[in-house]
Scaffold this active site. Structure first.
Site, PDB file in Angstrom:
ATOM      1  N   THR A  86     -29.584  10.316  49.062  1.00 18.58           N
ATOM      2  CA  THR A  86     -29.173  11.434  48.198  1.00 18.58           C
ATOM      3  C   THR A  86     -28.129  10.885  47.216  1.00 18.58           C
ATOM      4  OG1 THR A  86     -27.492  11.984  49.824  1.00 18.58           O
ATOM      5  CG2 THR A  86     -29.551  13.233  49.922  1.00 18.58           C
ATOM      6  N   GLU A 151     -24.450  13.047  59.385  1.00 16.06           N
ATOM      7  CA  GLU A 151     -24.032  11.850  60.114  1.00 16.06           C
ATOM      8  C   GLU A 151     -22.608  11.486  59.686  1.00 16.06           C
ATOM      9  OE1 GLU A 151     -24.246   9.887  56.371  1.00 16.06           O
ATOM     10  OE2 GLU A 151     -23.497   8.962  58.192  1.00 16.06           O
ATOM     11  N   LEU A 153     -21.496   8.159  60.242  1.00 16.12           N
ATOM     12  CA  LEU A 153     -21.569   6.738  60.595  1.00 16.12           C
ATOM     13  C   LEU A 153     -20.809   5.905  59.561  1.00 16.12           C
ATOM     14  CD1 LEU A 153     -25.410   6.549  61.359  1.00 16.12           C
ATOM     15  CD2 LEU A 153     -23.558   7.154  62.934  1.00 16.12           C
ATOM     16  N   GLU A 155     -20.479   2.260  57.926  1.00 19.07           N
ATOM     17  CA  GLU A 155     -21.231   1.002  57.879  1.00 19.07           C
ATOM     18  C   GLU A 155     -20.400  -0.083  58.548  1.00 19.07           C
ATOM     19  OE1 GLU A 155     -23.373   2.174  53.703  1.00 19.07           O
ATOM     20  OE2 GLU A 155     -22.941   0.066  54.082  1.00 19.07           O
ATOM     21  N   HIS A 254      -4.597   2.466  55.132  1.00 17.88           N
ATOM     22  CA  HIS A 254      -4.480   1.093  54.627  1.00 17.88           C
ATOM     23  C   HIS A 254      -4.600   1.131  53.101  1.00 17.88           C
ATOM     24  CE1 HIS A 254      -4.893  -0.315  58.689  1.00 17.88           C
ATOM     25  NE2 HIS A 254      -6.059   0.267  58.810  1.00 17.88           N
ATOM     26  N   CYS A 263     -20.849   6.309  50.115  1.00 16.48           N
ATOM     27  CA  CYS A 263     -20.565   7.692  50.519  1.00 16.48           C
ATOM     28  C   CYS A 263     -19.405   8.334  49.788  1.00 16.48           C
ATOM     29  CB  CYS A 263     -20.332   7.727  52.031  1.00 16.48           C
ATOM     30  SG  CYS A 263     -21.835   7.312  52.894  1.00 16.48           S
TER      31      CYS A 263
HETATM   32  C1  UDX Z   1     -28.091   7.812  52.138  1.00 15.25           C
HETATM   33  C2  UDX Z   1     -26.690   8.227  51.788  1.00 15.25           C
HETATM   34  O1  UDX Z   1     -25.912   7.029  51.647  1.00 15.25           O
HETATM   35  C3  UDX Z   1     -26.118   9.050  52.914  1.00 15.25           C
HETATM   36  O2  UDX Z   1     -24.869   9.594  52.490  1.00 15.25           O
HETATM   37  C4  UDX Z   1     -27.062  10.173  53.238  1.00 15.25           C
HETATM   38  O3  UDX Z   1     -26.544  10.864  54.372  1.00 15.25           O
HETATM   39  C5  UDX Z   1     -28.441   9.631  53.567  1.00 15.25           C
HETATM   40  O4  UDX Z   1     -28.944   8.887  52.462  1.00 15.25           O
HETATM   41  P1  UDX Z   1     -28.694   5.633  53.237  1.00 15.25           P
HETATM   42  O5  UDX Z   1     -29.470   5.405  54.477  1.00 15.25           O
HETATM   43  O6  UDX Z   1     -27.595   4.684  52.853  1.00 15.25           O
HETATM   44  O7  UDX Z   1     -28.048   7.054  53.309  1.00 15.25           O
HETATM   45  O8  UDX Z   1     -29.742   5.755  52.044  1.00 15.25           O
HETATM   46  P2  UDX Z   1     -30.596   4.552  51.534  1.00 15.25           P
HETATM   47  O9  UDX Z   1     -29.993   3.271  51.975  1.00 15.25           O
HETATM   48  O10 UDX Z   1     -30.833   4.832  50.103  1.00 15.25           O
HETATM   49  O11 UDX Z   1     -31.925   4.765  52.379  1.00 15.25           O
HETATM   50  C6  UDX Z   1     -32.745   5.838  52.119  1.00 15.25           C
HETATM   51  C7  UDX Z   1     -34.121   5.371  52.569  1.00 15.25           C
HETATM   52  O12 UDX Z   1     -35.051   6.412  52.390  1.00 15.25           O
HETATM   53  C8  UDX Z   1     -34.591   4.189  51.709  1.00 15.25           C
HETATM   54  O13 UDX Z   1     -35.038   3.181  52.576  1.00 15.25           O
HETATM   55  C9  UDX Z   1     -35.740   4.760  50.884  1.00 15.25           C
HETATM   56  O14 UDX Z   1     -36.768   3.814  50.658  1.00 15.25           O
HETATM   57  C10 UDX Z   1     -36.233   5.869  51.790  1.00 15.25           C
HETATM   58  N1  UDX Z   1     -36.934   6.939  51.080  1.00 15.25           N
HETATM   59  C11 UDX Z   1     -36.416   7.442  49.925  1.00 15.25           C
HETATM   60  C12 UDX Z   1     -38.126   7.461  51.648  1.00 15.25           C
HETATM   61  O15 UDX Z   1     -38.581   6.993  52.675  1.00 15.25           O
HETATM   62  N2  UDX Z   1     -38.755   8.494  51.010  1.00 15.25           N
HETATM   63  C13 UDX Z   1     -38.287   9.005  49.834  1.00 15.25           C
HETATM   64  O16 UDX Z   1     -38.910   9.910  49.292  1.00 15.25           O
HETATM   65  C14 UDX Z   1     -37.078   8.469  49.283  1.00 15.25           C
HETATM   66  C1  UDX Z   2     -17.514   6.603  55.400  1.00 16.44           C
HETATM   67  C2  UDX Z   2     -16.983   7.514  56.494  1.00 16.44           C
HETATM   68  O1  UDX Z   2     -15.957   6.847  57.216  1.00 16.44           O
HETATM   69  C3  UDX Z   2     -18.120   7.888  57.439  1.00 16.44           C
HETATM   70  O2  UDX Z   2     -17.639   8.782  58.427  1.00 16.44           O
HETATM   71  C4  UDX Z   2     -19.228   8.549  56.620  1.00 16.44           C
HETATM   72  O3  UDX Z   2     -20.321   8.884  57.452  1.00 16.44           O
HETATM   73  C5  UDX Z   2     -19.706   7.602  55.549  1.00 16.44           C
HETATM   74  O4  UDX Z   2     -18.618   7.217  54.710  1.00 16.44           O
HETATM   75  P1  UDX Z   2     -18.128   4.093  55.070  1.00 16.44           P
HETATM   76  O5  UDX Z   2     -18.232   4.520  53.640  1.00 16.44           O
HETATM   77  O6  UDX Z   2     -19.220   3.310  55.682  1.00 16.44           O
HETATM   78  O7  UDX Z   2     -17.939   5.424  55.999  1.00 16.44           O
HETATM   79  O8  UDX Z   2     -16.826   3.189  55.225  1.00 16.44           O
HETATM   80  P2  UDX Z   2     -15.293   3.477  55.557  1.00 16.44           P
HETATM   81  O9  UDX Z   2     -14.921   2.581  56.661  1.00 16.44           O
HETATM   82  O10 UDX Z   2     -15.040   4.917  55.706  1.00 16.44           O
HETATM   83  O11 UDX Z   2     -14.549   2.963  54.213  1.00 16.44           O
HETATM   84  C6  UDX Z   2     -14.843   3.629  53.019  1.00 16.44           C
HETATM   85  C7  UDX Z   2     -14.018   2.974  51.915  1.00 16.44           C
HETATM   86  O12 UDX Z   2     -12.625   3.286  52.095  1.00 16.44           O
HETATM   87  C8  UDX Z   2     -14.118   1.453  51.893  1.00 16.44           C
HETATM   88  O13 UDX Z   2     -14.183   1.020  50.547  1.00 16.44           O
HETATM   89  C9  UDX Z   2     -12.821   0.998  52.539  1.00 16.44           C
HETATM   90  O14 UDX Z   2     -12.392  -0.260  52.032  1.00 16.44           O
HETATM   91  C10 UDX Z   2     -11.868   2.091  52.091  1.00 16.44           C
HETATM   92  N1  UDX Z   2     -10.738   2.274  52.996  1.00 16.44           N
HETATM   93  C11 UDX Z   2     -10.961   2.745  54.255  1.00 16.44           C
HETATM   94  C12 UDX Z   2      -9.452   1.998  52.545  1.00 16.44           C
HETATM   95  O15 UDX Z   2      -9.275   1.561  51.390  1.00 16.44           O
HETATM   96  N2  UDX Z   2      -8.400   2.208  53.361  1.00 16.44           N
HETATM   97  C13 UDX Z   2      -8.568   2.667  54.645  1.00 16.44           C
HETATM   98  O16 UDX Z   2      -7.570   2.830  55.360  1.00 16.44           O
HETATM   99  C14 UDX Z   2      -9.886   2.934  55.101  1.00 16.44           C
END
Ligand code: UDX
Ligand code: UDX
Length: 433
Positions: A86, A151, A153, A155, A254, A263
């Protein structure tokens, strides 16, 4: 129960394999045939610690399969998760729901027995209602429920976050759907993961509110860091000092170059748009997004100052490219904006990242890729640490000094200590200290 996970990206693949690990039969579907082919050959399309092992284990038991054949997968499923991307829509910041709507239209005619359609993708408030309407209009006699199950989650920690969540959020508007969700997540409730049942729209908003709050907390400490630099205070000690208050909490304080990833940038923008559309603008989150954008560019200026006021015709060594450690994800990584601003000011850029170099090649231009950190530093006018990978935390500082042409180190993650840098004779700049 049979589960079909539509979308085998960071969210769908991890969620699917964890449900298989709970003992469910899971079919992961993806339109990207090369991704499916890679998965069927045991190759992971993303870097996530522990993912290859848990996928191999569950493929071997026959519980986990991969296909591009949506129809067969949907017919066999009791629970259909939607975990497609999305992303931010070009130009206006709204979430692009075209993939979610496309999936709803595709699965509607395939529903020939009661199914629960579970939206795991991060979607604006009301998307569940829209998906329900698409399916009901396409197949009026279909027996189904649409549930929101966002979710949380991170990464690099996604498997652990799935198996030991702080909470599971279920947005359901009928008991039958709630019963199915309780069965799906029973393995988690056994280890006391709190199940939070609410309505669909509240569930959709919980996801955005959580990410926006976390983005706000990070931006707050980043602004405190700027103030610390002006007042001679130490932002790490300030963070600890406020973090002892359990109403504030020690996590996510941090200071750094600004948040990135797939995200926070996307979800804050989408929430801002939704809030404006509903006439309740989130001015705090609007400011957070603006401050964060400015911060990434300001980091470029921090490097220029550290280099004596100009980087023209200088070589800058960038250590760490991905938006955070333990991922290969370059989406909205601060390194992209930092490198762009330094190139705009005439610097030549050399980069190193333990895992993200292939992903970086798709987004960076005119940079030189180094084989290891010290090769990256050789002859450079400054070292800039952007992503705090473990292997970048313990560099031999004498080797760093010997490799650099100019003894300048800009540490955007406060990994090193000012006194150790001084002892080695490196001009050291960090964040908020
Ligand atoms: C993304 C967003 O980052 C997250 O915030 C949201 O909750 C879910 O979508 P992510 O898994 O990182 O999560 O997305 P992306 O890495 O783009 O994977 C989406 C997958 O869906 C891709 O592998 C894409 O090929 C697939 N897709 C997309 C389908 O199978 N069908 C479609 O119509 C469009
Ligand atoms: C985030 C949310 O934590 C997770 O719950 C949601 O589902 C998806 O988005 P993610 O984006 O994978 O997860 O990474 P996260 O560890 O949250 O860090 C996000 C960004 O914030 C990174 O660029 C990280 O460097 C930054 N960050 C995080 C800081 O700069 N300072 C911090 O203390 C923590």
């Amino acid at each position: 129960m049979n589960i079909t996970m539509i979308g085998a990206g960071y969210v769908g693949l991890v969620s699917g394999v964890c449900f298989a690990d709970f003992g469910f039969d899971v079919t992961c579907v993806d339109t990207n045939a090369s991704k499916i082919a890679a998965l069927n050959a045991g190759r992971m399309p993303i870097y996530e610690p522990g993912l290859a092992e848990i996928v191999a284990k569950n493929v071997k038991t026959g519980r986990l399969t991969f296909t591009s054949d949506l129809a067969r997968a949907v017919k066999a499923a009791d629970a259909i998760f939607v975990a497609v991307g999305t992303p931010t829509r070009r130009g206006d910041g709204h979430a692009d729901l075209s993939y979610v709507h496309a999936v709803a239209r595709e699965i509607a005619p395939l529903i020939d027995s009661y199914k629960v359609v579970i939206i795991k993708s991060t979607v604006p408030v009301g998307t569940g209602d829209a998906v329900h309407d698409i399916i009901a209009k396409t197949t009026p006699l279909a027996l189904f429920s649409v549930v929101s199950n966002p979710e949380f989650l991170r990464e690099g920690a996604a498997i652990d976050d799935f198996k030991r969540p702080d909470r599971v959020v279920i947005g359901a508007n009928d008991d039958r759907a709630r019963e199915v969700m309780a069965r799906l997540y029973r393995p988690l409730t056994l280890n006391q993961a709190p199940m939070h049942y609410t309505d669909r729209r509240t569930s959709e908003l919980i996801k955005y509110a959580a990410n926006a709050f976390l983005a706000t907390k990070i931006t707050f400490i980043n602004e405190m860091a700027d103030l610390c630099e002006r007042t001679g205070a130490n932002v790490q000690e300030l963070a600890r000092g406020i973090g002892f208050d359990n109403r504030i909490g020690a996590k996510f304080l941090h200071a750094g170059p600004g948040y990135g990833g797939s995200c926070f940038p996307k979800d804050t923008l989408a929430l801002i748009k939704t809030a404006q559309d509903f006439g309740a603008p989130t001015r705090i989150v609007e400011t957070v997004a603006a401050v964060n954008d400015q911060r990434k560019r300001a980091m470029g200026r921090k490097v220029v100052t550290a280099c004596g006021g100009s980087v023209r015709d200088k070589t800058i060594a960038i250590l760490g490219l991905t938006f955070k450690p333990n991922t290969d994800d370059m989406r909205d990584a601060p390194s992209i904006a930092i490198i762009q601003s330094l190139q705009d000011m005439g610097a030549a850029i050399r980069v190193f990242d333990p895992v993200g170099m292939d992903s970086a090649r798709e987004v960076l231009v005119d940079v030189t890729y180094a084989a290891d950190p010290y090769a990256c530093l050789a002859g450079a006018d400054a070292m800039v640490l952007v992503t705090e990978w473990d292997m970048l935390r313990g560099l031999d500082l004498n080797r760093v000094k010997a490799a650099l042409k100019e003894p300048v180190v800009v540490d955007l993650r406060n990994v090193y200590r000012p006194e150790e840098m001084k002892r080695v004779g490196l001009h050291y700049v960090s964040i908020g200290r």
